[in-house]
Structures are given as C-alpha cells and as structure tokens.
Design an enzyme around this catalytic site. Structure first.
Site, PDB file in Angstrom:
ATOM      1  N   ASN A 296       6.112  17.310 -14.958  1.00 25.89           N
ATOM      2  CA  ASN A 296       4.810  17.558 -14.356  1.00 25.89           C
ATOM      3  C   ASN A 296       4.540  16.591 -13.204  1.00 25.89           C
ATOM      4  OD1 ASN A 296       2.154  18.087 -13.742  1.00 25.89           O
ATOM      5  ND2 ASN A 296       1.478  18.202 -15.851  1.00 25.89           N
ATOM      6  N   ASP A 297       4.301  15.341 -13.524  1.00 26.85           N
ATOM      7  CA  ASP A 297       3.916  14.393 -12.480  1.00 26.85           C
ATOM      8  C   ASP A 297       4.985  14.226 -11.405  1.00 26.85           C
ATOM      9  OD1 ASP A 297       1.535  13.995 -13.814  1.00 26.85           O
ATOM     10  OD2 ASP A 297       2.377  12.409 -15.073  1.00 26.85           O
ATOM     11  N   VAL A 298       6.255  14.367 -11.785  1.00 29.97           N
ATOM     12  CA  VAL A 298       7.326  14.126 -10.805  1.00 29.97           C
ATOM     13  C   VAL A 298       7.472  15.273  -9.814  1.00 29.97           C
ATOM     14  CG1 VAL A 298       8.630  12.605 -12.330  1.00 29.97           C
ATOM     15  CG2 VAL A 298       9.149  15.048 -12.314  1.00 29.97           C
TER      16      VAL A 298
END
Lengths: 464, 104
Positions: free
Chosen positions: A390-392
């Site tokens: 997600n964040d990456v």
C-alpha cells in the site's frame, strides 16, 4: 603453565574476532553470505569452548560449575535450534527481536551478579557494569515490546508528553546510576529500582513507535545489545566480547540509518513516531469510487499481457501467499507472459523481507527487481499486480506535501498501462493514509485474501 | 608500586579505547555497501554475533560459589539466554540464506 593457557585463550579470542569481522563482511554480499554466517558461528564456538576450558584466575584456578555451564549451553542450543528451525519465514522479524531480547537480558543478569563482586572503589568496573545493566535491560524490555507489536499482541500507544516523560525517566536512570557508582556500599534497593526504571524506559521507548517502523527499532536495539556486550568485554578485559560487541554496535547503527534512508526518513522522525501522530487525520477525505474487477477479468488481463510486474507487500507475507505467487508466475510464463517482481526496499516488515519470502518459494533471483530498476520498467509494463502493498505505491509520497510519507521513494506503478490491486479491504496501510492510486481510472481492485485470490487466479489462467 | 599499577591500568584503558575506536570504523566500513536485499539476514547475523555476551555469562557462572543458590540461578539463566541468542541467531540467519541459495 597459566601463562600458556591464557595465551592460547587470547589467540582463540583473536581468531573469534577475525571471524566476526570476516563473517559480517561476507554477510554483506549475496554470494558469500551463507558462508560468512557459518564462519562467524565457528568463531563463536571456538570462543565459547576456549572460555570454558582455558579461563584461569590469578591463582591459576579454572572455572567451576562446568556441568551447569554445559547443561545451560545444551538446553539453550536445543530450544534455540528448535525455535529457529520451526519459525515461519513471515515471523522472522519477531524472532530476531526475541533473540535480541535474550541477549539484552543476558547482559543485564551478568551485571546483577558482578556488581556484588565489585569493590566500591573500582569505579571503572562499576561504570562498565552499570552501563551494561542499563543498556541490556532497555534492550530486553524494548525487544519484548517490539516482539509483542509484531505478533499483534498490542498496538501503538501514544499519550501526551511522551517525549518529556522519556527524557525525565532517562535522567532519573542516569542520576541513579551515578549514585550507585559513587556510593560506598552497593544498595540492593537502588539496584532493583534502577532495573525497574530501565524496564519501564524500554517499554515507553518502543510503545509509541508505529508497527511499520519496528524493523528500524529492532535494528537499533540490536546495536544496543552489541554495546552492552562490549561493556561486559570492558569489564572482563575480554577482547572477543569487546570487538564483537562494538562491531555489532557500530554496524547495527549504520544498518539502522540505512533502513531509515530507504524510507527517506530520519532516525529522530522514526523514534518520535510521526506516522502514528498523523494517523486518523486524513483517512476520511473525499474520493471517487473504486472500481472492482472480477477474478475472470483479471485472469484475462494478465494472460494476454506481454509484461506483468508483481509488487509484493506485507499482505502477501501475512497471507503466506509467496508459493501461490510463484504459481501465478509459472502459469503466466506458460502463456508467454514475461513476469517480474518489483521489490521496494522496505516492502514487508523488514528490508529484504520480501526477497527472503520469495526466495523461499523458489522465485528466481534475477526476477526480483530493485526499486530503481523496476521504476524504469513500469512504462512498458501492461499489468501491475499489487499484492498487499500500500504505502510503497502511494503517489501521495510524491504529490502531497502534507502527507506523512511525503518524500519516501515509491514504486511508480501508475506509469504502467493498468494496475490491479489485491487487498483484503479498503483499510489504509500502516501509515494510516488513503491511497489515491486506488481511485485512479487505470486501477482496479481485487478484494480478498492474497493466497485465496492468487490460487483462484492461477486456475482461471490455466483454464483460459 | 602504586605508580606502576596506575600506569599499567592506564595503558590498558588506552588500549581498550584504541580497539573500540578501530572497531567502530571497521563496523561502518564493513556494512556500508550492503544491498538492501541482505538487510534482514545481516541484521540477524549481527544479532547472533552480539550473543558473544554468553562468554561473560559463562565466566560469571564459572566463578559463582555453588552454595550461593540465587547467584547460581541467575548465572544459569544468563548462560541459557545467551546461548539462545547465539544459536537461534545463527540458525535463523542460515535458514534465511539457505533460501537465497536455492534459486540459483
């Protein structure tokens, strides 16, 4: 005679120190890493057995209680080997944290005994003992909290004035240590108070730090334990412990900084916990609808693509889906699709975690592209399959200056022709922020547990 | 005599500081070119190496009088925990690296 024994011991310690240095050096290259680990282990065994059989005191007497020593070594070896052999690859980070805590506790226990064997006027020794005691205890309780967080036993706890409380506590710990060192008698009450305070500090130090930052914390605590070992080395004037401890202390610190760099954050930023502080604010912002895609459609999209890039994340690790992921890769390659993996440096819970997991599933080394290389490939990739990451892949890291992850290098999956995102739900990632990628027109969502979804995808692709 | 002793202990202290400073630089040098895929095994390997603290625990347990039960218990626990750190650390690292090797 005694001189000869202690000379041999000295040489054994020298050999051990050299193997630690060689081992660490070899561990930093893929080809030699495994041998490096083995060499360090052999050096450790030499140092341990030399200590048991060659240590003599001023009167020429050797160590007592050898039977007890061997029992402890034997039991420790049995439990340690068993635990290390049976742990799931996905649980590797918490295992490392647990072992690190054991080392810290060991350092603290040594201090507890040695402080009673020390004369009040041996200030240098007392200083080394107190330092080892404090650092070891903090490392122990901190590692236990990190372990608890990674196994999901407790979440992040932030309360007001946390930083002031920590600084205050540390000041009390240091003052108390000063009192212990400079008092004329060793007071057990003060000693146990000090221990208790250190346990408390370790807990408060790690508790507010976000779950996603645990690898950084473990790496930092790892170097703490190294320093604690070095303190014991100073105490006994033992060169193996001194060199081994300092080596891990400095290498561990550098490794911690490298990890922070991979996330484009500073160590202070990690420790003060910027992620957790901003958490709830942005989750509910205005957004369009997400588009769902059916399994059959996703299978068709991928089967008829030329190039597919898989972006694995922690969701894949949690679902134990690395083997299914390799199945998908094989099924697609049978259809003539080129499949590669884009590995973000902090994908998973530890840098390199994804590589370990995918290697376990027999994925070829050459298929794992590091971030920079992967980013040049996305423009001619037809389908990107994001598996529990997600964040990456959150473009906010590049576009949104307000975002807590702003500045973190990401995988530019939006440059690909289409993106399929597999997630269990629309919940935010560990940074607790929404991901614009999910709302873009070229993105479609495939909800469900990574393993189940992948297995169904594989059978759909094979049926095509 | 006192002077000599002080001088010796002073020398020894300097020697230790010397070793510490060199080791700090060595640690930095050894680690700084590591590819990110090896961060986890490397951390785990370093974790095993600081288990060298078990040597201290062995010395402690080896010098405690057998009649001093609390000290024996603490020393025994220390050796046990230190061994867990060493053995567990090396075995876990080996398991990780074994997987890297297979795929070639």
């Amino acid at each position: 005679m005694n001189l000869i024994l202690s000379d041999i011991l000295g040489i054994a310690y020298l050999v051990a120190s050299v193997t630690f240095i060689l081992g660490l050096k070899m561990l930093s290259k893929p080809d030699t890493a495994r041998r490096g680990n083995l060499i360090a282990a052999v050096g450790m065994a030499i140092a341990i057995f030399a200590t048991i059989f060659l240590t003599v005191d001023e009167n020429g007497a050797g160590l007592q209680n050898k039977i007890l020593i061997f029992i402890a070594l034997g039991v420790g070896t049995l439990i340690g080997t068993r635990a290390a052999r049976t742990v799931q690859m996905t649980q590797m980070p918490q295992m490392v944290s647990l072992f690190n805590g054991m080392g810290g506790a060991c350092a603290a226990l040594i201090g507890i005994i040695e402080i009673y064997h020390t004369q009040p006027d041996e200030k240098g020794k007392l200083l080394a003992i107190c330092a080892g005691l404090i650092i070891g205890t903090i490392s122990f309780s901190g590692s236990m909290i990190a372990w608890g967080k990674l196994t999901g036993k407790f979440g992040d706890k932030v309360f007001p004035l946390q930083q002031f409380l920590n600084i205050g506590l540390m000041t009390i710990i240091l003052v108390l240590a000063g009192v212990i060192i400079f008092s004329t008698t060793i007071s057990p009450v003060l000693l146990y108070m000090e221990l208790l305070l250190c346990v408390g500090y370790g807990i408060l130090f790690v508790l507010p730090i976000g779950g996603a930052d645990m690898p950084v914390v473990i790496s930092l605590l790892n170097s703490f334990t190294g320093v604690a070992a070095a303190c014991a080395g100073f105490l006994y004037n033992n060169k193996a412990m001194l060199t081994g401890g300092i080596l891990v202390g400095s290498a561990g610190t550098i490794l911690t900084i490298l990890m922070c760099k991979a996330m484009n954050r500073s160590l202070t930023n990690v420790l003060i916990g910027a992620f957790s502080a901003n958490k709830t604010k942005q989750v509910e912002s205005e957004h369009g609808d997400v588009r769902e895609v059916s399994l059959a459609d996703a299978a068709v999209m991928m089967s008829y693509a030329k190039r597919v890039m898989i972006v694995p994340g922690y969701g894949l690790a949690v679902a134990q889906a690395q083997h299914s992921c390799h199945e998908l890769e094989k099924a697609l390659e049978e259809k003539g699709v080129e499949v590669n993996y884009a590995i973000h440096p902090v994908a998973g819970r530890m840098p390199g975690h994804m590589n370990v997991l995918l290697a376990e599933a027999d994925v070829a080394y050459g298929k794992l592209l590091e971030m920079d290389e992967a980013n040049t490939q996305f423009a001619n990739t037809d389908v990107v399959m994001v598996l529990g990451a997600n964040d990456v892949v959150n473009p906010a890291a590049k576009n949104d200056k307000q975002s807590p992850i702003y500045g973190m290098p990401i995988l530019d999956v939006e440059n690909a022709r289409s993106v399929i995102v597999n997630k269990r739900s629309m919940n935010a990632g560990y940074a607790g922020i929404t991901n614009d990628l999910f709302y873009q027109p070229k993105t479609s969502m495939l909800f469900g547990d990574a393993k189940t979804v992948l297995q169904q995808l594989v059978s759909e692709i094979k049926a095509n | 005599m006192d002077h000599l002793f002080e001088f010796l202990s002073h020398q020894m202290f300097l020697q230790t500081v010397y070793v510490v400073v060199l080791m700090v630089f060595l640690g930095i040098e050894v680690i700084s070119h590591v590819p990110s895929i090896l961060h986890t095994p490397l951390m785990s390997g370093a974790n095993a190496i600081h288990g060298v603290i078990v040597i201290g625990a062995i010395i402690v347990l080896g010098k405690v009088d057998i009649s001093n039960i609390p000290a024996i218990l603490i020393g025994f626990t220390a050796v046990l925990l230190g061994t867990l750190n060493v053995v567990g650390g090396f075995v876990v690292t080996d398991r990780m690296l074994e997987m890297f090797k297979k795929k070639k």
